[in-house]
Write a protein that holds these residues in place. Structure first.
Motif, PDB file in Angstrom:
ATOM      1  N   GLY A  41     -16.962   5.730   9.374  1.00 20.39           N
ATOM      2  CA  GLY A  41     -16.614   5.611   7.960  1.00 20.39           C
ATOM      3  C   GLY A  41     -15.118   5.652   7.726  1.00 20.39           C
ATOM      4  N   GLY A  42     -14.748   5.709   6.452  1.00 21.45           N
ATOM      5  CA  GLY A  42     -13.334   5.780   6.095  1.00 21.45           C
ATOM      6  C   GLY A  42     -12.662   4.423   6.055  1.00 21.45           C
ATOM      7  N   LEU A  43     -11.358   4.423   6.186  1.00 21.76           N
ATOM      8  CA  LEU A  43     -10.584   3.191   6.126  1.00 21.76           C
ATOM      9  C   LEU A  43     -10.927   2.247   7.266  1.00 21.76           C
ATOM     10  CD1 LEU A  43      -7.130   4.772   5.212  1.00 21.76           C
ATOM     11  CD2 LEU A  43      -8.511   3.309   3.730  1.00 21.76           C
ATOM     12  N   GLY A  44     -11.420   2.788   8.367  1.00 21.30           N
ATOM     13  CA  GLY A  44     -11.802   1.932   9.488  1.00 21.30           C
ATOM     14  C   GLY A  44     -12.886   0.939   9.118  1.00 21.30           C
ATOM     15  N   ASN A  45     -13.800   1.332   8.231  1.00 19.53           N
ATOM     16  CA  ASN A  45     -14.846   0.400   7.795  1.00 19.53           C
ATOM     17  C   ASN A  45     -14.252  -0.823   7.105  1.00 19.53           C
ATOM     18  OD1 ASN A  45     -16.800   2.048   8.821  1.00 19.53           O
ATOM     19  ND2 ASN A  45     -17.712   2.612   6.856  1.00 19.53           N
ATOM     20  N   ASP A  46     -13.230  -0.590   6.289  1.00 19.63           N
ATOM     21  CA  ASP A  46     -12.603  -1.703   5.579  1.00 19.63           C
ATOM     22  C   ASP A  46     -11.807  -2.586   6.529  1.00 19.63           C
ATOM     23  OD1 ASP A  46     -13.191  -1.056   2.632  1.00 19.63           O
ATOM     24  OD2 ASP A  46     -12.393   0.823   3.388  1.00 19.63           O
ATOM     25  N   VAL A  47     -11.126  -1.965   7.493  1.00 22.38           N
ATOM     26  CA  VAL A  47     -10.395  -2.758   8.484  1.00 22.38           C
ATOM     27  C   VAL A  47     -11.373  -3.614   9.283  1.00 22.38           C
ATOM     28  CG1 VAL A  47      -8.948  -2.641  10.539  1.00 22.38           C
ATOM     29  CG2 VAL A  47      -8.516  -1.088   8.635  1.00 22.38           C
ATOM     30  N   LEU A  48     -12.488  -3.013   9.707  1.00 20.33           N
ATOM     31  CA  LEU A  48     -13.498  -3.751  10.471  1.00 20.33           C
ATOM     32  C   LEU A  48     -14.116  -4.861   9.634  1.00 20.33           C
ATOM     33  CD1 LEU A  48     -15.048  -3.900  13.162  1.00 20.33           C
ATOM     34  CD2 LEU A  48     -16.709  -2.292  12.197  1.00 20.33           C
ATOM     35  N   ALA A  49     -14.387  -4.584   8.364  1.00 23.26           N
ATOM     36  CA  ALA A  49     -14.962  -5.602   7.482  1.00 23.26           C
ATOM     37  C   ALA A  49     -13.994  -6.765   7.278  1.00 23.26           C
ATOM     38  CB  ALA A  49     -15.330  -4.983   6.138  1.00 23.26           C
ATOM     39  N   SER A  50     -12.699  -6.461   7.191  1.00 23.59           N
ATOM     40  CA  SER A  50     -11.720  -7.534   7.002  1.00 23.59           C
ATOM     41  C   SER A  50     -11.661  -8.438   8.229  1.00 23.59           C
ATOM     42  CB  SER A  50     -10.343  -6.933   6.723  1.00 23.59           C
ATOM     43  OG  SER A  50      -9.831  -6.261   7.868  1.00 23.59           O
ATOM     44  N   PHE A  92      -8.383   2.642  -2.663  1.00 20.51           N
ATOM     45  CA  PHE A  92      -8.765   3.164  -1.348  1.00 20.51           C
ATOM     46  C   PHE A  92      -8.684   4.687  -1.275  1.00 20.51           C
ATOM     47  CE2 PHE A  92      -7.820  -1.232  -0.318  1.00 20.51           C
ATOM     48  CZ  PHE A  92      -8.838  -1.552   0.567  1.00 20.51           C
ATOM     49  N   TRP A  93      -8.679   5.348  -2.422  1.00 27.73           N
ATOM     50  CA  TRP A  93      -8.609   6.812  -2.398  1.00 27.73           C
ATOM     51  C   TRP A  93      -9.812   7.438  -1.691  1.00 27.73           C
ATOM     52  CZ3 TRP A  93      -4.826  10.227  -3.794  1.00 27.73           C
ATOM     53  CH2 TRP A  93      -5.199  11.578  -3.783  1.00 27.73           C
ATOM     54  N   PRO A  94     -11.068   7.085  -2.040  1.00 30.04           N
ATOM     55  CA  PRO A  94     -12.209   7.729  -1.352  1.00 30.04           C
ATOM     56  C   PRO A  94     -12.198   7.493   0.155  1.00 30.04           C
ATOM     57  CG  PRO A  94     -12.943   6.579  -3.328  1.00 30.04           C
ATOM     58  CD  PRO A  94     -11.539   6.154  -3.096  1.00 30.04           C
ATOM     59  N   GLN A  95     -11.918   6.247   0.572  1.00 28.63           N
ATOM     60  CA  GLN A  95     -11.887   5.956   2.007  1.00 28.63           C
ATOM     61  C   GLN A  95     -10.779   6.735   2.713  1.00 28.63           C
ATOM     62  OE1 GLN A  95     -12.067   3.852  -0.566  1.00 28.63           O
ATOM     63  NE2 GLN A  95     -12.797   1.822   0.063  1.00 28.63           N
ATOM     64  N   THR A  96      -9.643   6.918   2.023  1.00 28.38           N
ATOM     65  CA  THR A  96      -8.547   7.672   2.619  1.00 28.38           C
ATOM     66  C   THR A  96      -8.927   9.137   2.796  1.00 28.38           C
ATOM     67  OG1 THR A  96      -6.949   6.169   1.571  1.00 28.38           O
ATOM     68  CG2 THR A  96      -6.100   8.274   2.384  1.00 28.38           C
ATOM     69  N   MET A  97      -9.660   9.699   1.829  1.00 24.00           N
ATOM     70  CA  MET A  97     -10.108  11.090   1.953  1.00 24.00           C
ATOM     71  C   MET A  97     -11.103  11.243   3.104  1.00 24.00           C
ATOM     72  SD  MET A  97      -8.364  12.776  -0.243  1.00 24.00           S
ATOM     73  CE  MET A  97      -7.049  11.612   0.153  1.00 24.00           C
TER      74      MET A  97
END
Length: 293
Positions: free
Chosen positions: A231-240, A84-89
């Motif tokens: 974008g960012g980590l929010g996309n992954d949270v929303l996808a989950s 999750f490095w790119p999403q964290t940046m």
């Protein structure tokens, strides 16, 4: 029973009229925010991972101590190890852009509120409204005015997370010892010198507490802003959530938590009013001469 006060219709009509009659100011504002956020994002993504982690570790050691520096190392190892490095940046770029805009608006506004009781009577109810309105509501007009992407996410974050820095800046300035201010004036200081050399240094703990709180609120808002394509980590949270993927939700949520802890612990130390810790204290060693009888 029909609504006798169609407030929602009035607000909707007002936003649509603003869009139709906009001379281009909204487009220029959106372009400026887009350039700022994209520049920060490209800078963070282009920087080596060891450099970003090293900055956090070094500042953590300087401000907190060696134990927290090791904690920062563990945090970045976990974030990078889970992919999750790119999403964290990207998330950090959104937070930095929103924080810069909030400080550019919130600090002068807080100083104005501290100086004027009339301004405080107007601004404080507005801040109450901004802070208590559900965060999702800000995304609707932001998306209507600026479309989908980073810009509505950043601007909605600015509005949602600005109240703490305004309130605590105003509070800090108002609590400055009046005798210190009068003494500075009696020695011939200009209003600018009184502000920057007396009032702001004395109010710095309160101001930094406001910055700390606004960063924490921004972290919660940028996750919600993923609904409009921030974008960012929010996309992954929303996808989950959409896929009911517990593993993805835990990993992305953990990255958010670790980033929040590091930013919180580091920024809160800049508002500490106590004496600066020595190098021996940061290393966990006893003070010089403490072991002597």
């Amino acid at each position: 029973m029909a609504d006798f006060l169609p407030l929602g219709e009035w607000v909707d009509a007002g936003v649509k009229r603003l869009i139709e009659n906009d001379p281009g100011a909204l487009q220029q504002l959106g372009a400026g925010v887009e350039r700022l956020t994209e520049g920060l994002e490209n800078l963070l993504l282009a920087a080596p991972a060891w450099l970003i982690a090293g900055v956090f570790v070094a500042v953590g050691f300087w401000r907190v101590g060696w134990k927290f520096a090791l904690f920062c190392v563990a945090c970045w190892v976990l974030i990078a190890g889970t992919g999750f490095w790119p999403q964290t940046m990207v998330t950090m770029a959104l937070i930095l852009a929103a924080t810069l805009l909030r400080l550019a608006i919130g600090l002068p506004l807080g100083l104005w509120v501290a100086r004027s009781d009339r301004a405080a009577a107007i601004v404080r109810p507005t801040l109450d409204f901004m802070q208590t309105m559900p965060a999702f509501v800000y995304l609707i007009p932001a998306a209507m005015l600026f479309g989908l992407g980073r810009v509505p996410g950043v601007l909605a974050t600015v509005i949602f997370a600005m109240p703490p820095v305004v309130r605590l800046t105003s509070l800090g300035i108002r609590q400055v010892n009046r005798e210190q201010v009068e003494a500075a004036i009696s020695f011939g200081c200009t209003p600018a010198q009184v502000l920057f050399k007396v009032e702001i240094p004395a109010a710095l703990p309160s101001i930094m507490a406001g910055i700390n709180q606004t960063i924490m609120m921004a972290l919660s808002m940028v996750i919600i802003a993923s609904m409009v394509g921030a974008g960012g980590l929010g996309n992954d949270v929303l996808a989950s959530i959409q896929r009911l993927d517990i593993g993805l939700g835990f990993e992305s949520g953990l990255a958010v938590v670790l980033l929040a802890i590091m930013l919180d612990r580091i920024t809160e130390t800049f508002g500490a009013s106590g004496p600066r810790r020595s190098l021996r204290q940061r290393l966990g060693l006893p003070a010089r001469g403490a072991d002597q009888p």
